[in-house]
Design a protein around this motif. Structure first.
Motif, mmCIF file in Angstrom:
data_model
loop_
_atom_site.group_PDB
_atom_site.id
_atom_site.type_symbol
_atom_site.label_atom_id
_atom_site.label_comp_id
_atom_site.label_asym_id
_atom_site.label_seq_id
_atom_site.Cartn_x
_atom_site.Cartn_y
_atom_site.Cartn_z
ATOM 1 N N GLY A 35 104.593 82.446 67.149
ATOM 2 C CA GLY A 35 106.672 82.579 66.781
ATOM 3 C C GLY A 35 107.279 82.162 66.089
ATOM 4 O O GLY A 35 107.994 82.978 65.303
ATOM 5 N N PRO A 36 106.723 80.557 66.030
ATOM 6 C CA PRO A 36 107.203 79.746 64.252
ATOM 7 C C PRO A 36 107.295 80.116 63.758
ATOM 8 O O PRO A 36 108.102 80.363 62.716
ATOM 9 N N LEU A 37 105.597 80.747 63.588
ATOM 10 C CA LEU A 37 106.133 81.243 61.834
ATOM 11 C C LEU A 37 106.668 82.811 61.359
ATOM 12 O O LEU A 37 107.036 82.155 60.639
ATOM 13 N N PHE A 38 106.418 83.356 62.108
ATOM 14 C CA PHE A 38 107.043 84.712 61.965
ATOM 15 C C PHE A 38 108.457 84.195 61.723
ATOM 16 O O PHE A 38 109.502 84.781 61.677
ATOM 17 N N ASP A 39 108.985 83.494 62.714
ATOM 18 C CA ASP A 39 111.064 83.353 63.241
ATOM 19 C C ASP A 39 111.410 82.181 62.209
ATOM 20 O O ASP A 39 112.069 82.735 61.511
ATOM 21 N N SER A 40 109.972 81.591 61.375
ATOM 22 C CA SER A 40 110.910 81.182 59.750
ATOM 23 C C SER A 40 111.769 82.145 58.613
ATOM 24 O O SER A 40 112.325 81.672 58.508
ATOM 25 N N LEU A 41 110.826 83.070 59.689
ATOM 26 C CA LEU A 41 110.742 84.829 58.550
ATOM 27 C C LEU A 41 112.367 84.972 58.411
ATOM 28 O O LEU A 41 113.779 85.096 57.727
ATOM 29 N N ARG A 42 113.282 85.126 60.109
ATOM 30 C CA ARG A 42 114.515 85.474 60.208
ATOM 31 C C ARG A 42 115.127 83.967 59.724
ATOM 32 O O ARG A 42 116.489 84.441 59.427
ATOM 33 N N ILE B 110 91.390 84.061 64.760
ATOM 34 C CA ILE B 110 90.902 83.719 63.359
ATOM 35 C C ILE B 110 91.929 83.626 62.501
ATOM 36 O O ILE B 110 91.767 82.621 61.293
ATOM 37 N N ALA B 111 93.469 84.273 61.924
ATOM 38 C CA ALA B 111 94.032 84.616 60.650
ATOM 39 C C ALA B 111 94.909 83.014 60.687
ATOM 40 O O ALA B 111 95.057 82.533 59.948
ATOM 41 N N GLY B 112 94.279 82.461 62.716
ATOM 42 C CA GLY B 112 95.513 81.419 61.969
ATOM 43 C C GLY B 112 94.653 79.672 61.624
ATOM 44 O O GLY B 112 95.017 78.672 61.157
ATOM 45 N N LEU B 113 93.399 80.363 61.502
ATOM 46 C CA LEU B 113 92.655 79.226 60.257
ATOM 47 C C LEU B 113 93.164 79.202 58.862
ATOM 48 O O LEU B 113 92.756 77.917 58.229
ATOM 49 N N MET B 114 93.979 80.489 58.554
ATOM 50 C CA MET B 114 93.899 80.460 57.082
ATOM 51 C C MET B 114 95.872 80.152 57.487
ATOM 52 O O MET B 114 95.843 80.500 56.199
ATOM 53 N N ILE B 115 96.399 80.009 58.122
ATOM 54 C CA ILE B 115 98.299 80.181 58.011
ATOM 55 C C ILE B 115 98.282 78.633 58.104
ATOM 56 O O ILE B 115 98.281 78.361 59.804
ATOM 57 N N PRO B 116 98.660 77.487 57.258
ATOM 58 C CA PRO B 116 99.239 76.146 58.304
ATOM 59 C C PRO B 116 100.276 76.905 59.192
ATOM 60 O O PRO B 116 101.110 76.716 58.672
ATOM 61 N N ILE B 117 100.643 75.602 60.363
ATOM 62 C CA ILE B 117 101.086 75.674 61.264
ATOM 63 C C ILE B 117 102.807 75.161 61.124
ATOM 64 O O ILE B 117 103.376 75.124 61.060
ATOM 65 N N ARG B 118 101.559 73.790 59.980
ATOM 66 C CA ARG B 118 103.297 73.292 59.236
ATOM 67 C C ARG B 118 104.103 74.519 59.031
ATOM 68 O O ARG B 118 106.028 73.647 58.756
ATOM 69 N N LEU B 119 104.115 75.610 58.499
ATOM 70 C CA LEU B 119 105.090 76.145 57.657
ATOM 71 C C LEU B 119 106.397 76.896 58.835
ATOM 72 O O LEU B 119 107.449 77.572 58.330
ATOM 73 N N GLY B 120 105.580 76.638 60.288
ATOM 74 C CA GLY B 120 106.485 76.934 61.673
ATOM 75 C C GLY B 120 107.065 75.970 61.846
ATOM 76 O O GLY B 120 108.240 76.181 62.932
ATOM 77 N N THR B 121 108.008 74.489 61.410
ATOM 78 C CA THR B 121 108.366 73.651 61.738
ATOM 79 C C THR B 121 109.807 73.498 62.122
ATOM 80 O O THR B 121 109.963 72.989 63.171
ATOM 81 N N LEU B 122 110.002 74.538 61.293
ATOM 82 C CA LEU B 122 111.720 74.219 61.581
ATOM 83 C C LEU B 122 112.147 74.974 62.807
ATOM 84 O O LEU B 122 112.866 74.169 63.837
ATOM 85 N N ASP B 123 111.191 76.276 63.265
ATOM 86 C CA ASP B 123 111.162 76.661 64.110
ATOM 87 C C ASP B 123 110.774 75.752 65.669
ATOM 88 O O ASP B 123 111.122 75.525 67.066
ATOM 89 N N LEU B 124 109.643 74.901 64.940
ATOM 90 C CA LEU B 124 109.256 74.678 66.449
ATOM 91 C C LEU B 124 110.274 73.137 66.573
ATOM 92 O O LEU B 124 110.517 72.729 67.908
ATOM 93 N N VAL B 125 110.789 72.979 65.146
ATOM 94 C CA VAL B 125 111.421 71.670 65.793
ATOM 95 C C VAL B 125 112.734 72.393 67.145
ATOM 96 O O VAL B 125 113.603 71.766 67.466
ATOM 97 N N ARG B 126 113.175 72.916 65.946
ATOM 98 C CA ARG B 126 114.313 73.707 67.437
ATOM 99 C C ARG B 126 113.408 74.093 68.755
ATOM 100 O O ARG B 126 113.988 73.675 69.650
ATOM 101 N N LEU B 127 112.895 74.568 68.658
ATOM 102 C CA LEU B 127 111.712 74.103 69.985
ATOM 103 C C LEU B 127 111.839 73.356 71.033
ATOM 104 O O LEU B 127 112.009 73.372 71.557
ATOM 105 N N ILE B 128 111.183 72.536 70.047
ATOM 106 C CA ILE B 128 111.152 70.879 70.938
ATOM 107 C C ILE B 128 112.488 70.504 71.578
ATOM 108 O O ILE B 128 112.033 70.242 72.464
ATOM 109 N N LYS B 129 113.325 70.727 70.721
ATOM 110 C CA LYS B 129 114.925 70.528 71.227
ATOM 111 C C LYS B 129 115.229 71.502 72.507
ATOM 112 O O LYS B 129 116.155 71.109 73.878
#
Lengths: 311, 275
Positions: A35-42, B110-129
């Motif tokens: 979710g967060p990965l794809f929401d970054s796109l948005r 399996i796709a997650g093996l190749m895509i680092p979760i860090r790239l979603g950090t900004l949304d995770l920051v919002r989610l954690i808030k």
């Protein structure tokens, strides 16, 4: 109930059981990763300060990144540096790994010891490795320069992390020091899979070790080389900790060691001088571009490894 | 293969030289953390002339390392437990349920093996808030669990597929439910694969610096990695303390590695081995 209905309901119940088994993992993975990965796109299509960029701006962040001189310079600097960082790993780390694996694949006393030692730094925190090497490379008291001076090579006692043309390669080599055990072990596993009879036959025919390596081992290792290459790519296009530890969040001196991940951190999370407020939309744009680069690399690899496998 | 003399010599020179390059920094790290500053500069390589624990004492008192260790232990233990539990349940279903949905989910994981979760950090920051977890170490746990799913499903699904199918069939005929088959038969058999997944994630989580850096500021929530970075910044000119802090972070993992080298190597390279 007819027999058909009964089978149907049993089947259905089985299906529900499987869904329940999968549910917790799917929810965690969806909510906290995919979710967060794809929401970054948005998010990359928005602007605004703080944690809730609300102004929709379309592709403006990307346009700024590629054309606004203020951003363009930073972005392409970080992109080029990331490519150099990756290239050094690809060339130095994986060549050393292949060499070590080839040596470790024969029988001699101490083989396990060497394998254990080569792999040891991979268990350290990247941060600790980075900090440790900043001390060792310290121009005044660091052990590296002391050693050079002791050998009478004073001209090599340089400020390794203080010069723009040195910092990035030196940091890359520190990271190579830490991770070389990974390709070593993977190549070793690949080499162990090559049949002894094949190699013995070549030796009996009088082939040199050099020729055996290039004509027999290397071609058979191609799939492993592919895996090592793609892992090196993914890991290093996303590197952050070692730069943060050795060159700070700005990739100093003067952004010469700035990578995409440090730029992403400064832009989207820490907030950059002089504004000091995170620009989440722009940060998301940088993350999305990194994502696109990684995806194209992975797809490229999948395409080629499939093609090779079917040939 | 047996080596002849020159080959053996070459092997020892190359591997010996690299071993020195690996061991020397680790040696200087540990040995100098017990020396006073002056002695580090005078003789950075030898054993301490005057032995001191000042660096450790200071790091422990000033930096509250006891707390950082406990925090990191809690986060690592809970996250690992959850990864192994929900990961193995999912893997069991992925291995045994033949349907387009499970095939799709397998690839999705399996796709997650190749895509680092860090790239979603900004949304995770919002989610954690939104979840009101910012500035607590609880914020790290769901992220690490999600991060562990790709490797867990990858390794464990492959492992279950290798198990002989008759075993499950026999149990089912005897009236066992899927849950009983999973918990009584599959889980105990899976122990070696679970160990691999556990080690892989343990090293990643214990050493992670990115998410603590982004999520946590408060002293009482810090992890070892975050504590190290903050203290190292303070102690940059006091080498005894700086090295003591780094040793505190590095030595526990190094000791575990020395005991379990084979498992560590297997664990860390698990993502690369075709299942």
């Amino acid at each position: 109930m007819t027999r058909a209905q009964e089978i149907f309901s049993v089947k259905n119940r089985q299906k529900i059981t499987w869904v329940l088994f999968l549910l917790p993992a799917v929810i965690m993975y969806l909510v906290f990763m995919a979710g967060p990965l794809f929401d970054s796109l948005r998010l990359s299509l928005y602007q605004g300060e703080g944690y809730n960029p609300t102004t929709f701006v379309g592709m403006q962040n990307y346009r700024d990144l590629f054309t606004n001189p203020l951003w363009r310079e930073k972005f392409f600097n970080a992109f080029t540096n990331t490519c150099i960082f990756f290239a050094i790993h690809m060339l130095v780390q994986n060549t050393l790994g292949l060499l070590f694996a080839n040596l470790l694949s024969s029988e001699f006393r101490g083989r396990n010891f060497f394998r254990t030692v080569i792999f040891a730094p991979a268990t350290l925190s990247v941060l600790v490795t980075g900090f440790l090497w900043t001390l060792i490379l310290n121009p005044n008291w660091g052990a590296v320069n002391k050693a050079f001076i002791a050998m009478g090579l004073r001209e090599f006692a340089l400020p390794w992390l203080g010069r723009e043309n040195l910092a990035l390669p030196v940091i890359s080599l520190t990271s190579v020091w830490q991770w070389v055990g990974m390709p070593t072990v993977m190549f070793l596993a690949g080499l162990m899979g090559i049949s002894d009879e094949l190699l013995e036959a070549a030796r009996i025919d009088g082939a040199s070790e050099w020729n055996i390596f290039w004509k027999i081992k290397f071609p058979l290792l191609k799939p492993v080389i592919g895996v090592v290459a793609i892992l090196t790519f993914v890991d290093n296009f996303n590197a952050f900790d070692v730069i943060y530890a050795m060159a700070g969040a700005k990739g100093e001196p003067s952004y010469s060691a700035d990578l995409l991940a440090t730029l992403f951190y400064r832009t989207g999370i820490a907030g950059e001088h002089p504004v000091g407020i995170p620009n989440m939309g722009m940060g998301a744009a940088i993350a999305t571009i990194t994502f696109a680069i990684l995806m194209s690399g992975v797809l490229f690899w999948l395409y080629f490894s499939r093609k090779q496998a079917t040939e | 293969m047996r080596l002849n003399k020159p080959q053996l010599l070459f092997t020892y020179i190359v591997l010996g030289a690299w071993s020195v390059i690996v061991l020397f920094p680790i040696w200087t790290l540990i040995v100098n953390s017990f020396k006073p500053q002056k002695q580090i500069f005078k003789d950075p390589f030898g054993l301490p002339e005057t032995f001191t624990l000042d660096g450790y004492r200071e790091a422990w008192n000033n930096g509250r390392f006891d707390l950082y260790f406990i925090n990191t232990l809690i986060v690592t233990a809970i996250a690992l437990g959850l990864i192994l539990f929900i990961g193995s349940m999912a893997a069991y279903a992925l291995a045994k349920w033949k349907s387009p949905i499970s095939n799709f989910l397998y690839i999705f994981f399996i796709a997650g093996l190749m895509i680092p979760i860090r790239l979603g950090t900004l949304d995770l920051v919002r989610l954690i808030k939104t979840l009101n977890l910012q500035d607590t170490y609880w914020s790290l746990i769901p992220v690490y669990v999600a991060m562990g799913m790709p490797i867990a499903t990858f390794v464990l699904t492959a492992f279950i597929k290798e198990l002989p199918g008759e075993m499950f069939e026999a149990a089912k005929i005897d009236g066992a439910s899927e849950w009983q088959v999973y918990s009584r038969i599959v889980l105990p058999l899976m122990r070696p694969a679970l160990a691999t997944v556990a080690i892989f994630n343990m090293i990643k989580i214990w050493n992670d610096f990115w998410f603590p850096l982004v999520f946590i500021r408060a002293e009482e929530s810090r992890t070892v990695a975050l504590g190290v970075s903050l203290l190292f910044g303070q102690y940059r000119t006091d080498w005894t303390r700086a090295l003591a802090v780094l040793s505190l972070a590095a030595v526990p993992m190094l000791i575990l590695y020395m005991i379990l080298a084979r498992e560590f190597i297997k664990g860390l390279t698990a993502g690369a081995v075709k299942g």
